[in-house]
Design a protein around this motif. Structure first.
Motif, PDB file in Angstrom:
ATOM      1  N   LEU A   1       2.912   8.591   2.661  1.00  0.00           N
ATOM      2  CA  LEU A   1       2.038   8.981   3.523  1.00  0.00           C
ATOM      3  C   LEU A   1       1.790  10.571   3.781  1.00  0.00           C
ATOM      4  O   LEU A   1       0.687  11.026   3.818  1.00  0.00           O
ATOM      5  CB  LEU A   1       2.377   8.542   5.158  1.00  0.00           C
ATOM      6  CG  LEU A   1       2.082   7.100   5.573  1.00  0.00           C
ATOM      7  CD1 LEU A   1       2.736   6.136   4.395  1.00  0.00           C
ATOM      8  CD2 LEU A   1       2.373   6.619   7.092  1.00  0.00           C
ATOM      9  N   THR A   2       2.983  11.192   3.756  1.00  0.00           N
ATOM     10  CA  THR A   2       2.870  12.941   3.384  1.00  0.00           C
ATOM     11  C   THR A   2       2.524  13.113   2.291  1.00  0.00           C
ATOM     12  O   THR A   2       2.048  14.086   2.011  1.00  0.00           O
ATOM     13  CB  THR A   2       4.383  13.364   3.836  1.00  0.00           C
ATOM     14  OG1 THR A   2       5.400  12.899   3.007  1.00  0.00           O
ATOM     15  CG2 THR A   2       4.598  12.929   5.375  1.00  0.00           C
TER      16      THR A   2
ATOM     17  N   ALA B   1       2.233   7.881  -6.607  1.00  0.00           N
ATOM     18  CA  ALA B   1       2.023   6.472  -7.091  1.00  0.00           C
ATOM     19  C   ALA B   1       3.444   5.953  -7.244  1.00  0.00           C
ATOM     20  O   ALA B   1       4.553   6.785  -7.428  1.00  0.00           O
ATOM     21  CB  ALA B   1       1.223   6.211  -8.274  1.00  0.00           C
ATOM     22  N   THR B   2       3.723   4.748  -7.743  1.00  0.00           N
ATOM     23  CA  THR B   2       4.999   4.099  -8.370  1.00  0.00           C
ATOM     24  C   THR B   2       4.858   3.588  -9.754  1.00  0.00           C
ATOM     25  O   THR B   2       3.824   3.168 -10.066  1.00  0.00           O
ATOM     26  CB  THR B   2       5.524   3.267  -7.313  1.00  0.00           C
ATOM     27  OG1 THR B   2       4.678   1.957  -7.205  1.00  0.00           O
ATOM     28  CG2 THR B   2       5.301   3.816  -5.955  1.00  0.00           C
ATOM     29  N   PRO B   3       5.980   3.303 -10.455  1.00  0.00           N
ATOM     30  CA  PRO B   3       5.896   2.397 -11.797  1.00  0.00           C
ATOM     31  C   PRO B   3       5.119   1.077 -11.409  1.00  0.00           C
ATOM     32  O   PRO B   3       4.723   0.706 -12.559  1.00  0.00           O
ATOM     33  CB  PRO B   3       7.168   2.584 -12.034  1.00  0.00           C
ATOM     34  CG  PRO B   3       7.908   3.512 -11.347  1.00  0.00           C
ATOM     35  CD  PRO B   3       7.255   3.640 -10.152  1.00  0.00           C
TER      36      PRO B   3
ATOM     37  N   LEU C   1       0.205  -1.092  12.259  1.00  0.00           N
ATOM     38  CA  LEU C   1       0.358  -1.463  10.793  1.00  0.00           C
ATOM     39  C   LEU C   1       1.640  -2.347  10.710  1.00  0.00           C
ATOM     40  O   LEU C   1       2.544  -2.184  11.502  1.00  0.00           O
ATOM     41  CB  LEU C   1       0.500  -0.531   9.925  1.00  0.00           C
ATOM     42  CG  LEU C   1      -0.773   0.698   9.929  1.00  0.00           C
ATOM     43  CD1 LEU C   1      -0.618   1.733   9.092  1.00  0.00           C
ATOM     44  CD2 LEU C   1      -2.015  -0.337   9.746  1.00  0.00           C
ATOM     45  N   HIS C   2       1.600  -3.166   9.868  1.00  0.00           N
ATOM     46  CA  HIS C   2       2.684  -3.942   9.257  1.00  0.00           C
ATOM     47  C   HIS C   2       2.923  -3.624   8.003  1.00  0.00           C
ATOM     48  O   HIS C   2       2.111  -3.968   6.816  1.00  0.00           O
ATOM     49  CB  HIS C   2       2.664  -5.550   9.369  1.00  0.00           C
ATOM     50  CG  HIS C   2       3.816  -6.396   8.673  1.00  0.00           C
ATOM     51  ND1 HIS C   2       3.695  -6.716   7.235  1.00  0.00           N
ATOM     52  CD2 HIS C   2       5.016  -6.561   9.029  1.00  0.00           C
ATOM     53  CE1 HIS C   2       4.825  -7.353   7.022  1.00  0.00           C
ATOM     54  NE2 HIS C   2       5.472  -7.422   8.178  1.00  0.00           N
ATOM     55  N   ALA C   3       4.105  -2.926   7.682  1.00  0.00           N
ATOM     56  CA  ALA C   3       4.483  -2.565   6.223  1.00  0.00           C
ATOM     57  C   ALA C   3       5.556  -3.152   5.673  1.00  0.00           C
ATOM     58  O   ALA C   3       6.649  -3.169   6.155  1.00  0.00           O
ATOM     59  CB  ALA C   3       4.542  -1.035   6.335  1.00  0.00           C
TER      60      ALA C   3
ATOM     61  N   THR D   1       0.748  -0.990   0.070  1.00  0.00           N
ATOM     62  CA  THR D   1       0.093   0.048  -0.021  1.00  0.00           C
ATOM     63  C   THR D   1       0.882   1.329   0.030  1.00  0.00           C
ATOM     64  O   THR D   1       0.426   2.433  -0.660  1.00  0.00           O
ATOM     65  CB  THR D   1      -1.119  -0.071   1.169  1.00  0.00           C
ATOM     66  OG1 THR D   1      -1.811  -1.252   1.222  1.00  0.00           O
ATOM     67  CG2 THR D   1      -1.833   1.231   1.305  1.00  0.00           C
ATOM     68  N   PHE D   2       1.989   1.353   0.664  1.00  0.00           N
ATOM     69  CA  PHE D   2       3.088   2.409   0.680  1.00  0.00           C
ATOM     70  C   PHE D   2       4.448   1.693   0.717  1.00  0.00           C
ATOM     71  O   PHE D   2       4.676   0.470   1.345  1.00  0.00           O
ATOM     72  CB  PHE D   2       2.696   3.508   1.392  1.00  0.00           C
ATOM     73  CG  PHE D   2       2.559   3.162   2.943  1.00  0.00           C
ATOM     74  CD1 PHE D   2       3.702   2.743   3.864  1.00  0.00           C
ATOM     75  CD2 PHE D   2       1.318   2.475   3.460  1.00  0.00           C
ATOM     76  CE1 PHE D   2       3.468   2.164   5.112  1.00  0.00           C
ATOM     77  CE2 PHE D   2       1.213   2.305   4.722  1.00  0.00           C
ATOM     78  CZ  PHE D   2       1.992   2.337   5.695  1.00  0.00           C
TER      79      PHE D   2
END
Length: 293
Positions: free
Chosen positions: A225-226, A231-233, A259-261, A218-219
Motif C-alpha cells: 500500500l505504501t 510486485a511479487t514473483p 476490505l478483506h485481505a 491484490t496485496f
C-alpha cells in the motif's frame, strides 16, 4: 481463529487456515525481489522504516451466509501440506477445524468461490484427493480455468499447477466458470483484479447500504500500500497486477470500503486511506463487531 461480523444482512465469518508466527514468518525479501521489480535498497529502506524484516502471511478464508446457502471465499492450503518445507505442515490446514468451531460442517457449504487457483487458495478444497465439500458448487473465472488447464512452463506458476488442476478436475461439472461483473450468489459480485493471475478476481459483497470488498492477493502486505508499484514473483503479469492494485486501492479509499485481505494478519479486515500517491492500512478493531461498509 474465528471472527464474526456482518455486511448488512449478510452474516460473515473469517476462519483462519493458519498464520505462521515467529520464527516462521517469511522474509520480506522472498516476496519483494529485484526480479519482481523491487530494488533491493528500496526494500531495505522500507524495512528499516517499518522496523521489521518479515511479513505476517495469514490465510484468511471468508464465509458468507447468503440466501442461496453458505459460501466460502478461498479454502487455504489444506492438511498435510509440505510445499514450503516441513516446518509449514503443522501451521496450516486449520480451516476444517475452524469451521467446526464456527458451527459449520463440510456438508453445509453450498458454494466455494475462488479468487484464483493458486495452491494457498484452492488446495484446501481437494487436498485429500476428493472434494472436501460434497454439496458445494465451485466458481472460478473462465480465464483462470483456461489458464491452468493448458500446458505451463512458467516457473512461478509451476508450484500451483497440481492444486489448480485438482480443483478443476475434482469439481468437474460442479465448477462454474464466470466473467467479471457477474453476480455469483445473492449479494456477491465478481470484480476484475487481473494480473496476479489471468482470472484473479475481487469480490464485492453488497447488502442494503453496506459493502465489503474481498481483494484476494491484490496485496500481500501493507508495504504494497505504501509502495503500490511493488510486485511479487507470483504476479504473472506485473504491469496488470500493479494497475489492478492501484485501481482497487483508489476505489477503496474514495468509498471508504471495508476490505478483506486474504494474507494480512487475522482477520484481514480493514480500510485504506490515501497518503499522497500511496495508501495506509487501517485494521479493524477486533474487539468490536464490524457493522458499517
Amino acid at each position: 481463529m474465528i471472527y464474526r461480523f456482518s455486511v448488512g444482512r449478510l452474516e460473515c465469518v473469517v476462519v483462519s487456515d493458519g498464520q505462521p508466527q515467529p520464527p516462521w514468518e517469511p522474509p520480506l525479501d522472498q516476496y519483494f525481489t529485484p526480479e519482481a521489480g523491487v530494488p533491493e535498497d528500496e526494500l531495505q529502506a522500507a524495512a528499516t522504516d517499518e522496523g521489521r524484516s518479515t511479513l505476517t502471511c495469514g490465510y484468511n478464508c471468508l464465509f458468507i451466509k447468503t440466501s442461496d446457502g453458505l459460501a466460502v471465499v478461498d479454502t487455504g492450503l489444506g492438511a498435510s501440506f509440505l510445499g514450503y518445507g516441513e516446518y509449514i505442515e503443522p501451521l496450516v490446514g486449520k480451516l476444517e477445524g475452524g469451521m467446526a468451531g464456527a458451527g459449520f460442517s463440510r456438508g453445509d457449504l453450498a458454494a466455494v468461490v475462488f479468487t484464483h487457483l493458486h495452491q494457498d487458495h484452492a488446495r484446501g478444497a481437494t487436498w485429500s484427493g476428493e472434494v472436501r465439500f460434497p454439496a458445494a458448487t465451485a466458481y472460478a473465472h473462465a480465464s483462470e480455468v483456461a489458464f491452468w488447464s493448458e500446458p505451463l512452463e512458467l516457473p512461478s506458476a509451476l508450484p500451483h499447477v497440481d492444486a489448480a488442476r485438482a480443483a478443476i478436475r475434482e469439481f468437474g461439472a460442479k465448477l462454474q466458470p464466470f466473467e467479471h461483473g457477474a453476480e455469483l450468489l445473492p449479494g456477491v459480485h465478481a470484480v476484475a483484479a487481473t494480473g496476479h493471475t489471468p482470472g484473479h478476481t475481487a469480490l464485492l459483497l453488497k447488502s442494503g447500504e453496506e459493502q465489503l470488498l474481498c481483494v484476494g492477493d491484490t496485496f500481500y502486505d501493507p508495504l504494497q500500500l505504501t509502495h503500490p508499484n511493488w510486485a511479487t514473483p507470483w504476479d504473472l503479469d506485473r504491469s496488470s497486477s500493479i494497475a489492478s492494485r492501484r485501481r482497487i486501492l483508489e476505489w477503496a479509499a474514495d468509498e471508504r470500503l471495508l476490505l478483506h485481505a486474504y494474507h494480512l494478519p487475522f482477520p484481514g479486515l480493514g480500510r485504506v486511506s490515501r497518503n499522497g500517491t500511496s495508501f495506509t492500512w487501517q485494521p479493524v478493531d477486533r474487539t468490536e463487531q464490524v457493522r458499517r461498509g
